[in-house]
Design a protein around this motif. Structure first.
Motif, PDB file in Angstrom:
ATOM      1  N   ASN A  34       0.923  -1.218  -0.174  1.00 21.00           N
ATOM      2  CA  ASN A  34       0.001  -0.010  -0.057  1.00 21.00           C
ATOM      3  C   ASN A  34       1.038   1.131  -0.030  1.00 21.00           C
ATOM      4  O   ASN A  34       2.249   1.115   0.176  1.00 21.00           O
ATOM      5  CB  ASN A  34      -0.951  -0.056   1.240  1.00 21.00           C
ATOM      6  CG  ASN A  34      -0.359   0.008   2.555  1.00 21.00           C
ATOM      7  OD1 ASN A  34       0.763   0.695   2.865  1.00 21.00           O
ATOM      8  ND2 ASN A  34      -0.820  -0.885   3.514  1.00 21.00           N
ATOM      9  N   LYS A  35       0.175   2.450  -0.062  1.00 21.33           N
ATOM     10  CA  LYS A  35       0.997   3.679  -0.180  1.00 21.33           C
ATOM     11  C   LYS A  35       1.650   4.016   0.920  1.00 21.33           C
ATOM     12  O   LYS A  35       2.899   4.544   0.729  1.00 21.33           O
ATOM     13  CB  LYS A  35      -0.034   4.838  -0.633  1.00 21.33           C
ATOM     14  CG  LYS A  35      -0.833   5.078   0.370  1.00 21.33           C
ATOM     15  CD  LYS A  35      -1.866   6.429   0.120  1.00 21.33           C
ATOM     16  CE  LYS A  35      -2.665   6.791   1.190  1.00 21.33           C
ATOM     17  NZ  LYS A  35      -3.677   7.754   0.945  1.00 21.33           N
ATOM     18  N   ASP A  36       1.306   3.589   2.173  1.00 21.51           N
ATOM     19  CA  ASP A  36       2.203   4.045   3.443  1.00 21.51           C
ATOM     20  C   ASP A  36       3.305   3.060   3.365  1.00 21.51           C
ATOM     21  O   ASP A  36       4.564   3.575   3.763  1.00 21.51           O
ATOM     22  CB  ASP A  36       1.133   3.698   4.563  1.00 21.51           C
ATOM     23  CG  ASP A  36       0.275   4.665   4.915  1.00 21.51           C
ATOM     24  OD1 ASP A  36       0.599   5.791   4.845  1.00 21.51           O
ATOM     25  OD2 ASP A  36      -0.825   4.435   5.174  1.00 21.51           O
ATOM     26  N   GLN A  37       3.381   1.910   2.799  1.00 19.28           N
ATOM     27  CA  GLN A  37       4.503   1.094   2.406  1.00 19.28           C
ATOM     28  C   GLN A  37       5.690   1.693   1.668  1.00 19.28           C
ATOM     29  O   GLN A  37       6.818   1.804   2.063  1.00 19.28           O
ATOM     30  CB  GLN A  37       4.295  -0.373   2.389  1.00 19.28           C
ATOM     31  CG  GLN A  37       3.567  -1.012   3.473  1.00 19.28           C
ATOM     32  CD  GLN A  37       3.109  -2.607   2.789  1.00 19.28           C
ATOM     33  OE1 GLN A  37       2.296  -2.579   1.836  1.00 19.28           O
ATOM     34  NE2 GLN A  37       3.188  -3.557   3.770  1.00 19.28           N
ATOM     35  N   VAL A  38       5.095   2.159   0.570  1.00 25.61           N
ATOM     36  CA  VAL A  38       6.019   2.596  -0.329  1.00 25.61           C
ATOM     37  C   VAL A  38       6.599   4.055   0.109  1.00 25.61           C
ATOM     38  O   VAL A  38       7.710   4.235   0.065  1.00 25.61           O
ATOM     39  CB  VAL A  38       5.265   2.716  -1.827  1.00 25.61           C
ATOM     40  CG1 VAL A  38       6.035   3.627  -2.625  1.00 25.61           C
ATOM     41  CG2 VAL A  38       4.696   1.531  -2.115  1.00 25.61           C
ATOM     42  N   LYS A  39       5.746   4.907   0.697  1.00 24.94           N
ATOM     43  CA  LYS A  39       6.011   6.248   1.137  1.00 24.94           C
ATOM     44  C   LYS A  39       7.138   6.111   2.106  1.00 24.94           C
ATOM     45  O   LYS A  39       8.263   6.721   2.313  1.00 24.94           O
ATOM     46  CB  LYS A  39       4.973   7.159   1.463  1.00 24.94           C
ATOM     47  CG  LYS A  39       3.964   7.630   0.372  1.00 24.94           C
ATOM     48  CD  LYS A  39       2.949   8.619   0.974  1.00 24.94           C
ATOM     49  CE  LYS A  39       2.122   9.125  -0.432  1.00 24.94           C
ATOM     50  NZ  LYS A  39       1.091   9.811   0.402  1.00 24.94           N
ATOM     51  N   GLY A  40       7.031   5.110   3.178  1.00 23.57           N
ATOM     52  CA  GLY A  40       7.700   4.920   4.206  1.00 23.57           C
ATOM     53  C   GLY A  40       9.123   4.405   3.946  1.00 23.57           C
ATOM     54  O   GLY A  40      10.146   4.782   4.276  1.00 23.57           O
ATOM     55  N   ALA A  43       5.756   0.522   8.741  1.00 26.72           N
ATOM     56  CA  ALA A  43       5.501  -0.309   9.678  1.00 26.72           C
ATOM     57  C   ALA A  43       3.905  -0.108   9.806  1.00 26.72           C
ATOM     58  O   ALA A  43       3.232  -1.098   9.980  1.00 26.72           O
ATOM     59  CB  ALA A  43       6.106  -0.012  11.110  1.00 26.72           C
ATOM     60  N   TYR A  44       3.548   1.266   9.685  1.00 22.67           N
ATOM     61  CA  TYR A  44       2.111   1.345   9.742  1.00 22.67           C
ATOM     62  C   TYR A  44       1.241   0.911   8.679  1.00 22.67           C
ATOM     63  O   TYR A  44       0.435   0.048   8.594  1.00 22.67           O
ATOM     64  CB  TYR A  44       1.637   2.903   9.808  1.00 22.67           C
ATOM     65  CG  TYR A  44       0.258   3.299   9.821  1.00 22.67           C
ATOM     66  CD1 TYR A  44      -0.853   3.111  10.653  1.00 22.67           C
ATOM     67  CD2 TYR A  44      -0.218   3.892   8.433  1.00 22.67           C
ATOM     68  CE1 TYR A  44      -2.084   3.412  10.547  1.00 22.67           C
ATOM     69  CE2 TYR A  44      -1.632   4.168   8.389  1.00 22.67           C
ATOM     70  CZ  TYR A  44      -2.476   4.144   9.461  1.00 22.67           C
ATOM     71  OH  TYR A  44      -3.620   4.378   9.456  1.00 22.67           O
ATOM     72  N   GLY A  45       1.846   0.783   7.476  1.00 23.25           N
ATOM     73  CA  GLY A  45       1.356   0.202   6.118  1.00 23.25           C
ATOM     74  C   GLY A  45       1.379  -1.141   6.188  1.00 23.25           C
ATOM     75  O   GLY A  45       0.618  -1.957   5.801  1.00 23.25           O
ATOM     76  N   ASP A  46       2.263  -1.769   6.942  1.00 25.90           N
ATOM     77  CA  ASP A  46       2.392  -3.139   7.009  1.00 25.90           C
ATOM     78  C   ASP A  46       1.416  -3.805   8.079  1.00 25.90           C
ATOM     79  O   ASP A  46       0.640  -4.587   7.501  1.00 25.90           O
ATOM     80  CB  ASP A  46       3.807  -3.678   7.804  1.00 25.90           C
ATOM     81  CG  ASP A  46       5.067  -3.530   7.030  1.00 25.90           C
ATOM     82  OD1 ASP A  46       4.830  -3.280   5.775  1.00 25.90           O
ATOM     83  OD2 ASP A  46       6.373  -3.540   7.517  1.00 25.90           O
ATOM     84  N   VAL A  47       1.057  -3.137   8.996  1.00 27.86           N
ATOM     85  CA  VAL A  47      -0.023  -3.294   9.947  1.00 27.86           C
ATOM     86  C   VAL A  47      -1.410  -3.067   9.158  1.00 27.86           C
ATOM     87  O   VAL A  47      -2.483  -4.089   9.099  1.00 27.86           O
ATOM     88  CB  VAL A  47      -0.308  -2.546  11.117  1.00 27.86           C
ATOM     89  CG1 VAL A  47      -1.312  -2.611  12.059  1.00 27.86           C
ATOM     90  CG2 VAL A  47       1.053  -2.818  11.996  1.00 27.86           C
ATOM     91  N   LYS A  48      -1.590  -2.228   8.333  1.00 28.28           N
ATOM     92  CA  LYS A  48      -2.691  -1.982   7.463  1.00 28.28           C
ATOM     93  C   LYS A  48      -3.016  -3.353   6.375  1.00 28.28           C
ATOM     94  O   LYS A  48      -4.009  -3.841   6.089  1.00 28.28           O
ATOM     95  CB  LYS A  48      -2.722  -0.699   6.792  1.00 28.28           C
ATOM     96  CG  LYS A  48      -3.157   0.306   7.585  1.00 28.28           C
ATOM     97  CD  LYS A  48      -2.999   1.815   6.904  1.00 28.28           C
ATOM     98  CE  LYS A  48      -3.614   1.733   5.457  1.00 28.28           C
ATOM     99  NZ  LYS A  48      -3.301   3.218   4.794  1.00 28.28           N
ATOM    100  N   GLU A  49      -1.819  -3.537   5.809  1.00 30.87           N
ATOM    101  CA  GLU A  49      -1.776  -4.680   4.741  1.00 30.87           C
ATOM    102  C   GLU A  49      -2.302  -5.916   5.590  1.00 30.87           C
ATOM    103  O   GLU A  49      -3.105  -6.634   4.827  1.00 30.87           O
ATOM    104  CB  GLU A  49      -0.308  -4.826   4.016  1.00 30.87           C
ATOM    105  CG  GLU A  49      -0.406  -5.624   3.101  1.00 30.87           C
ATOM    106  CD  GLU A  49      -1.149  -4.930   1.814  1.00 30.87           C
ATOM    107  OE1 GLU A  49      -1.563  -5.595   0.820  1.00 30.87           O
ATOM    108  OE2 GLU A  49      -1.418  -3.645   1.781  1.00 30.87           O
ATOM    109  N   ALA A  50      -1.630  -6.124   6.876  1.00 36.53           N
ATOM    110  CA  ALA A  50      -1.868  -7.497   7.344  1.00 36.53           C
ATOM    111  C   ALA A  50      -3.316  -7.585   7.984  1.00 36.53           C
ATOM    112  O   ALA A  50      -3.904  -8.789   7.873  1.00 36.53           O
ATOM    113  CB  ALA A  50      -0.939  -7.620   8.686  1.00 36.53           C
ATOM    114  N   ALA A  51      -3.881  -6.366   8.530  1.00 30.49           N
ATOM    115  CA  ALA A  51      -5.395  -6.332   8.690  1.00 30.49           C
ATOM    116  C   ALA A  51      -6.270  -6.765   7.522  1.00 30.49           C
ATOM    117  O   ALA A  51      -6.993  -7.466   7.551  1.00 30.49           O
ATOM    118  CB  ALA A  51      -5.607  -5.094   9.283  1.00 30.49           C
TER     119      ALA A  51
END
Length: 60
Positions: free
Chosen positions: A2-8, A46-54
């Motif tokens: 997701n975009k948070d993973q990429v931006k991070g 990490a926030y993006g990872d959590v969103k993706e896992a959820a």
């Protein structure tokens, strides 16, 4: 991904470049800013990872 993973990941990489540049030119301010950017990038990824896992957990 997701975009948070990429931006991070991008922020983390940019922070590493900024930190190394600070080392080369002898600027502790740039080194500190680079480290801060890395921390911010890692947190966003990490926030993006959590969103993706959820999202993945919701599919099962």
């Amino acid at each position: 991904m997701n975009k948070d993973q990429v931006k991070g990941a991008v922020k983390d990489a940019a922070g590493k470049v900024q930190q190394k540049t600070g080392e080369v030119v002898g600027s502790t301010e740039q080194q500190a800013k680079g480290l801060a950017k890395q921390v911010d990038g890692k947190a966003q990824k990490a926030y993006g990872d959590v969103k993706e896992a959820a999202k993945d957990a919701g599919k099962h």
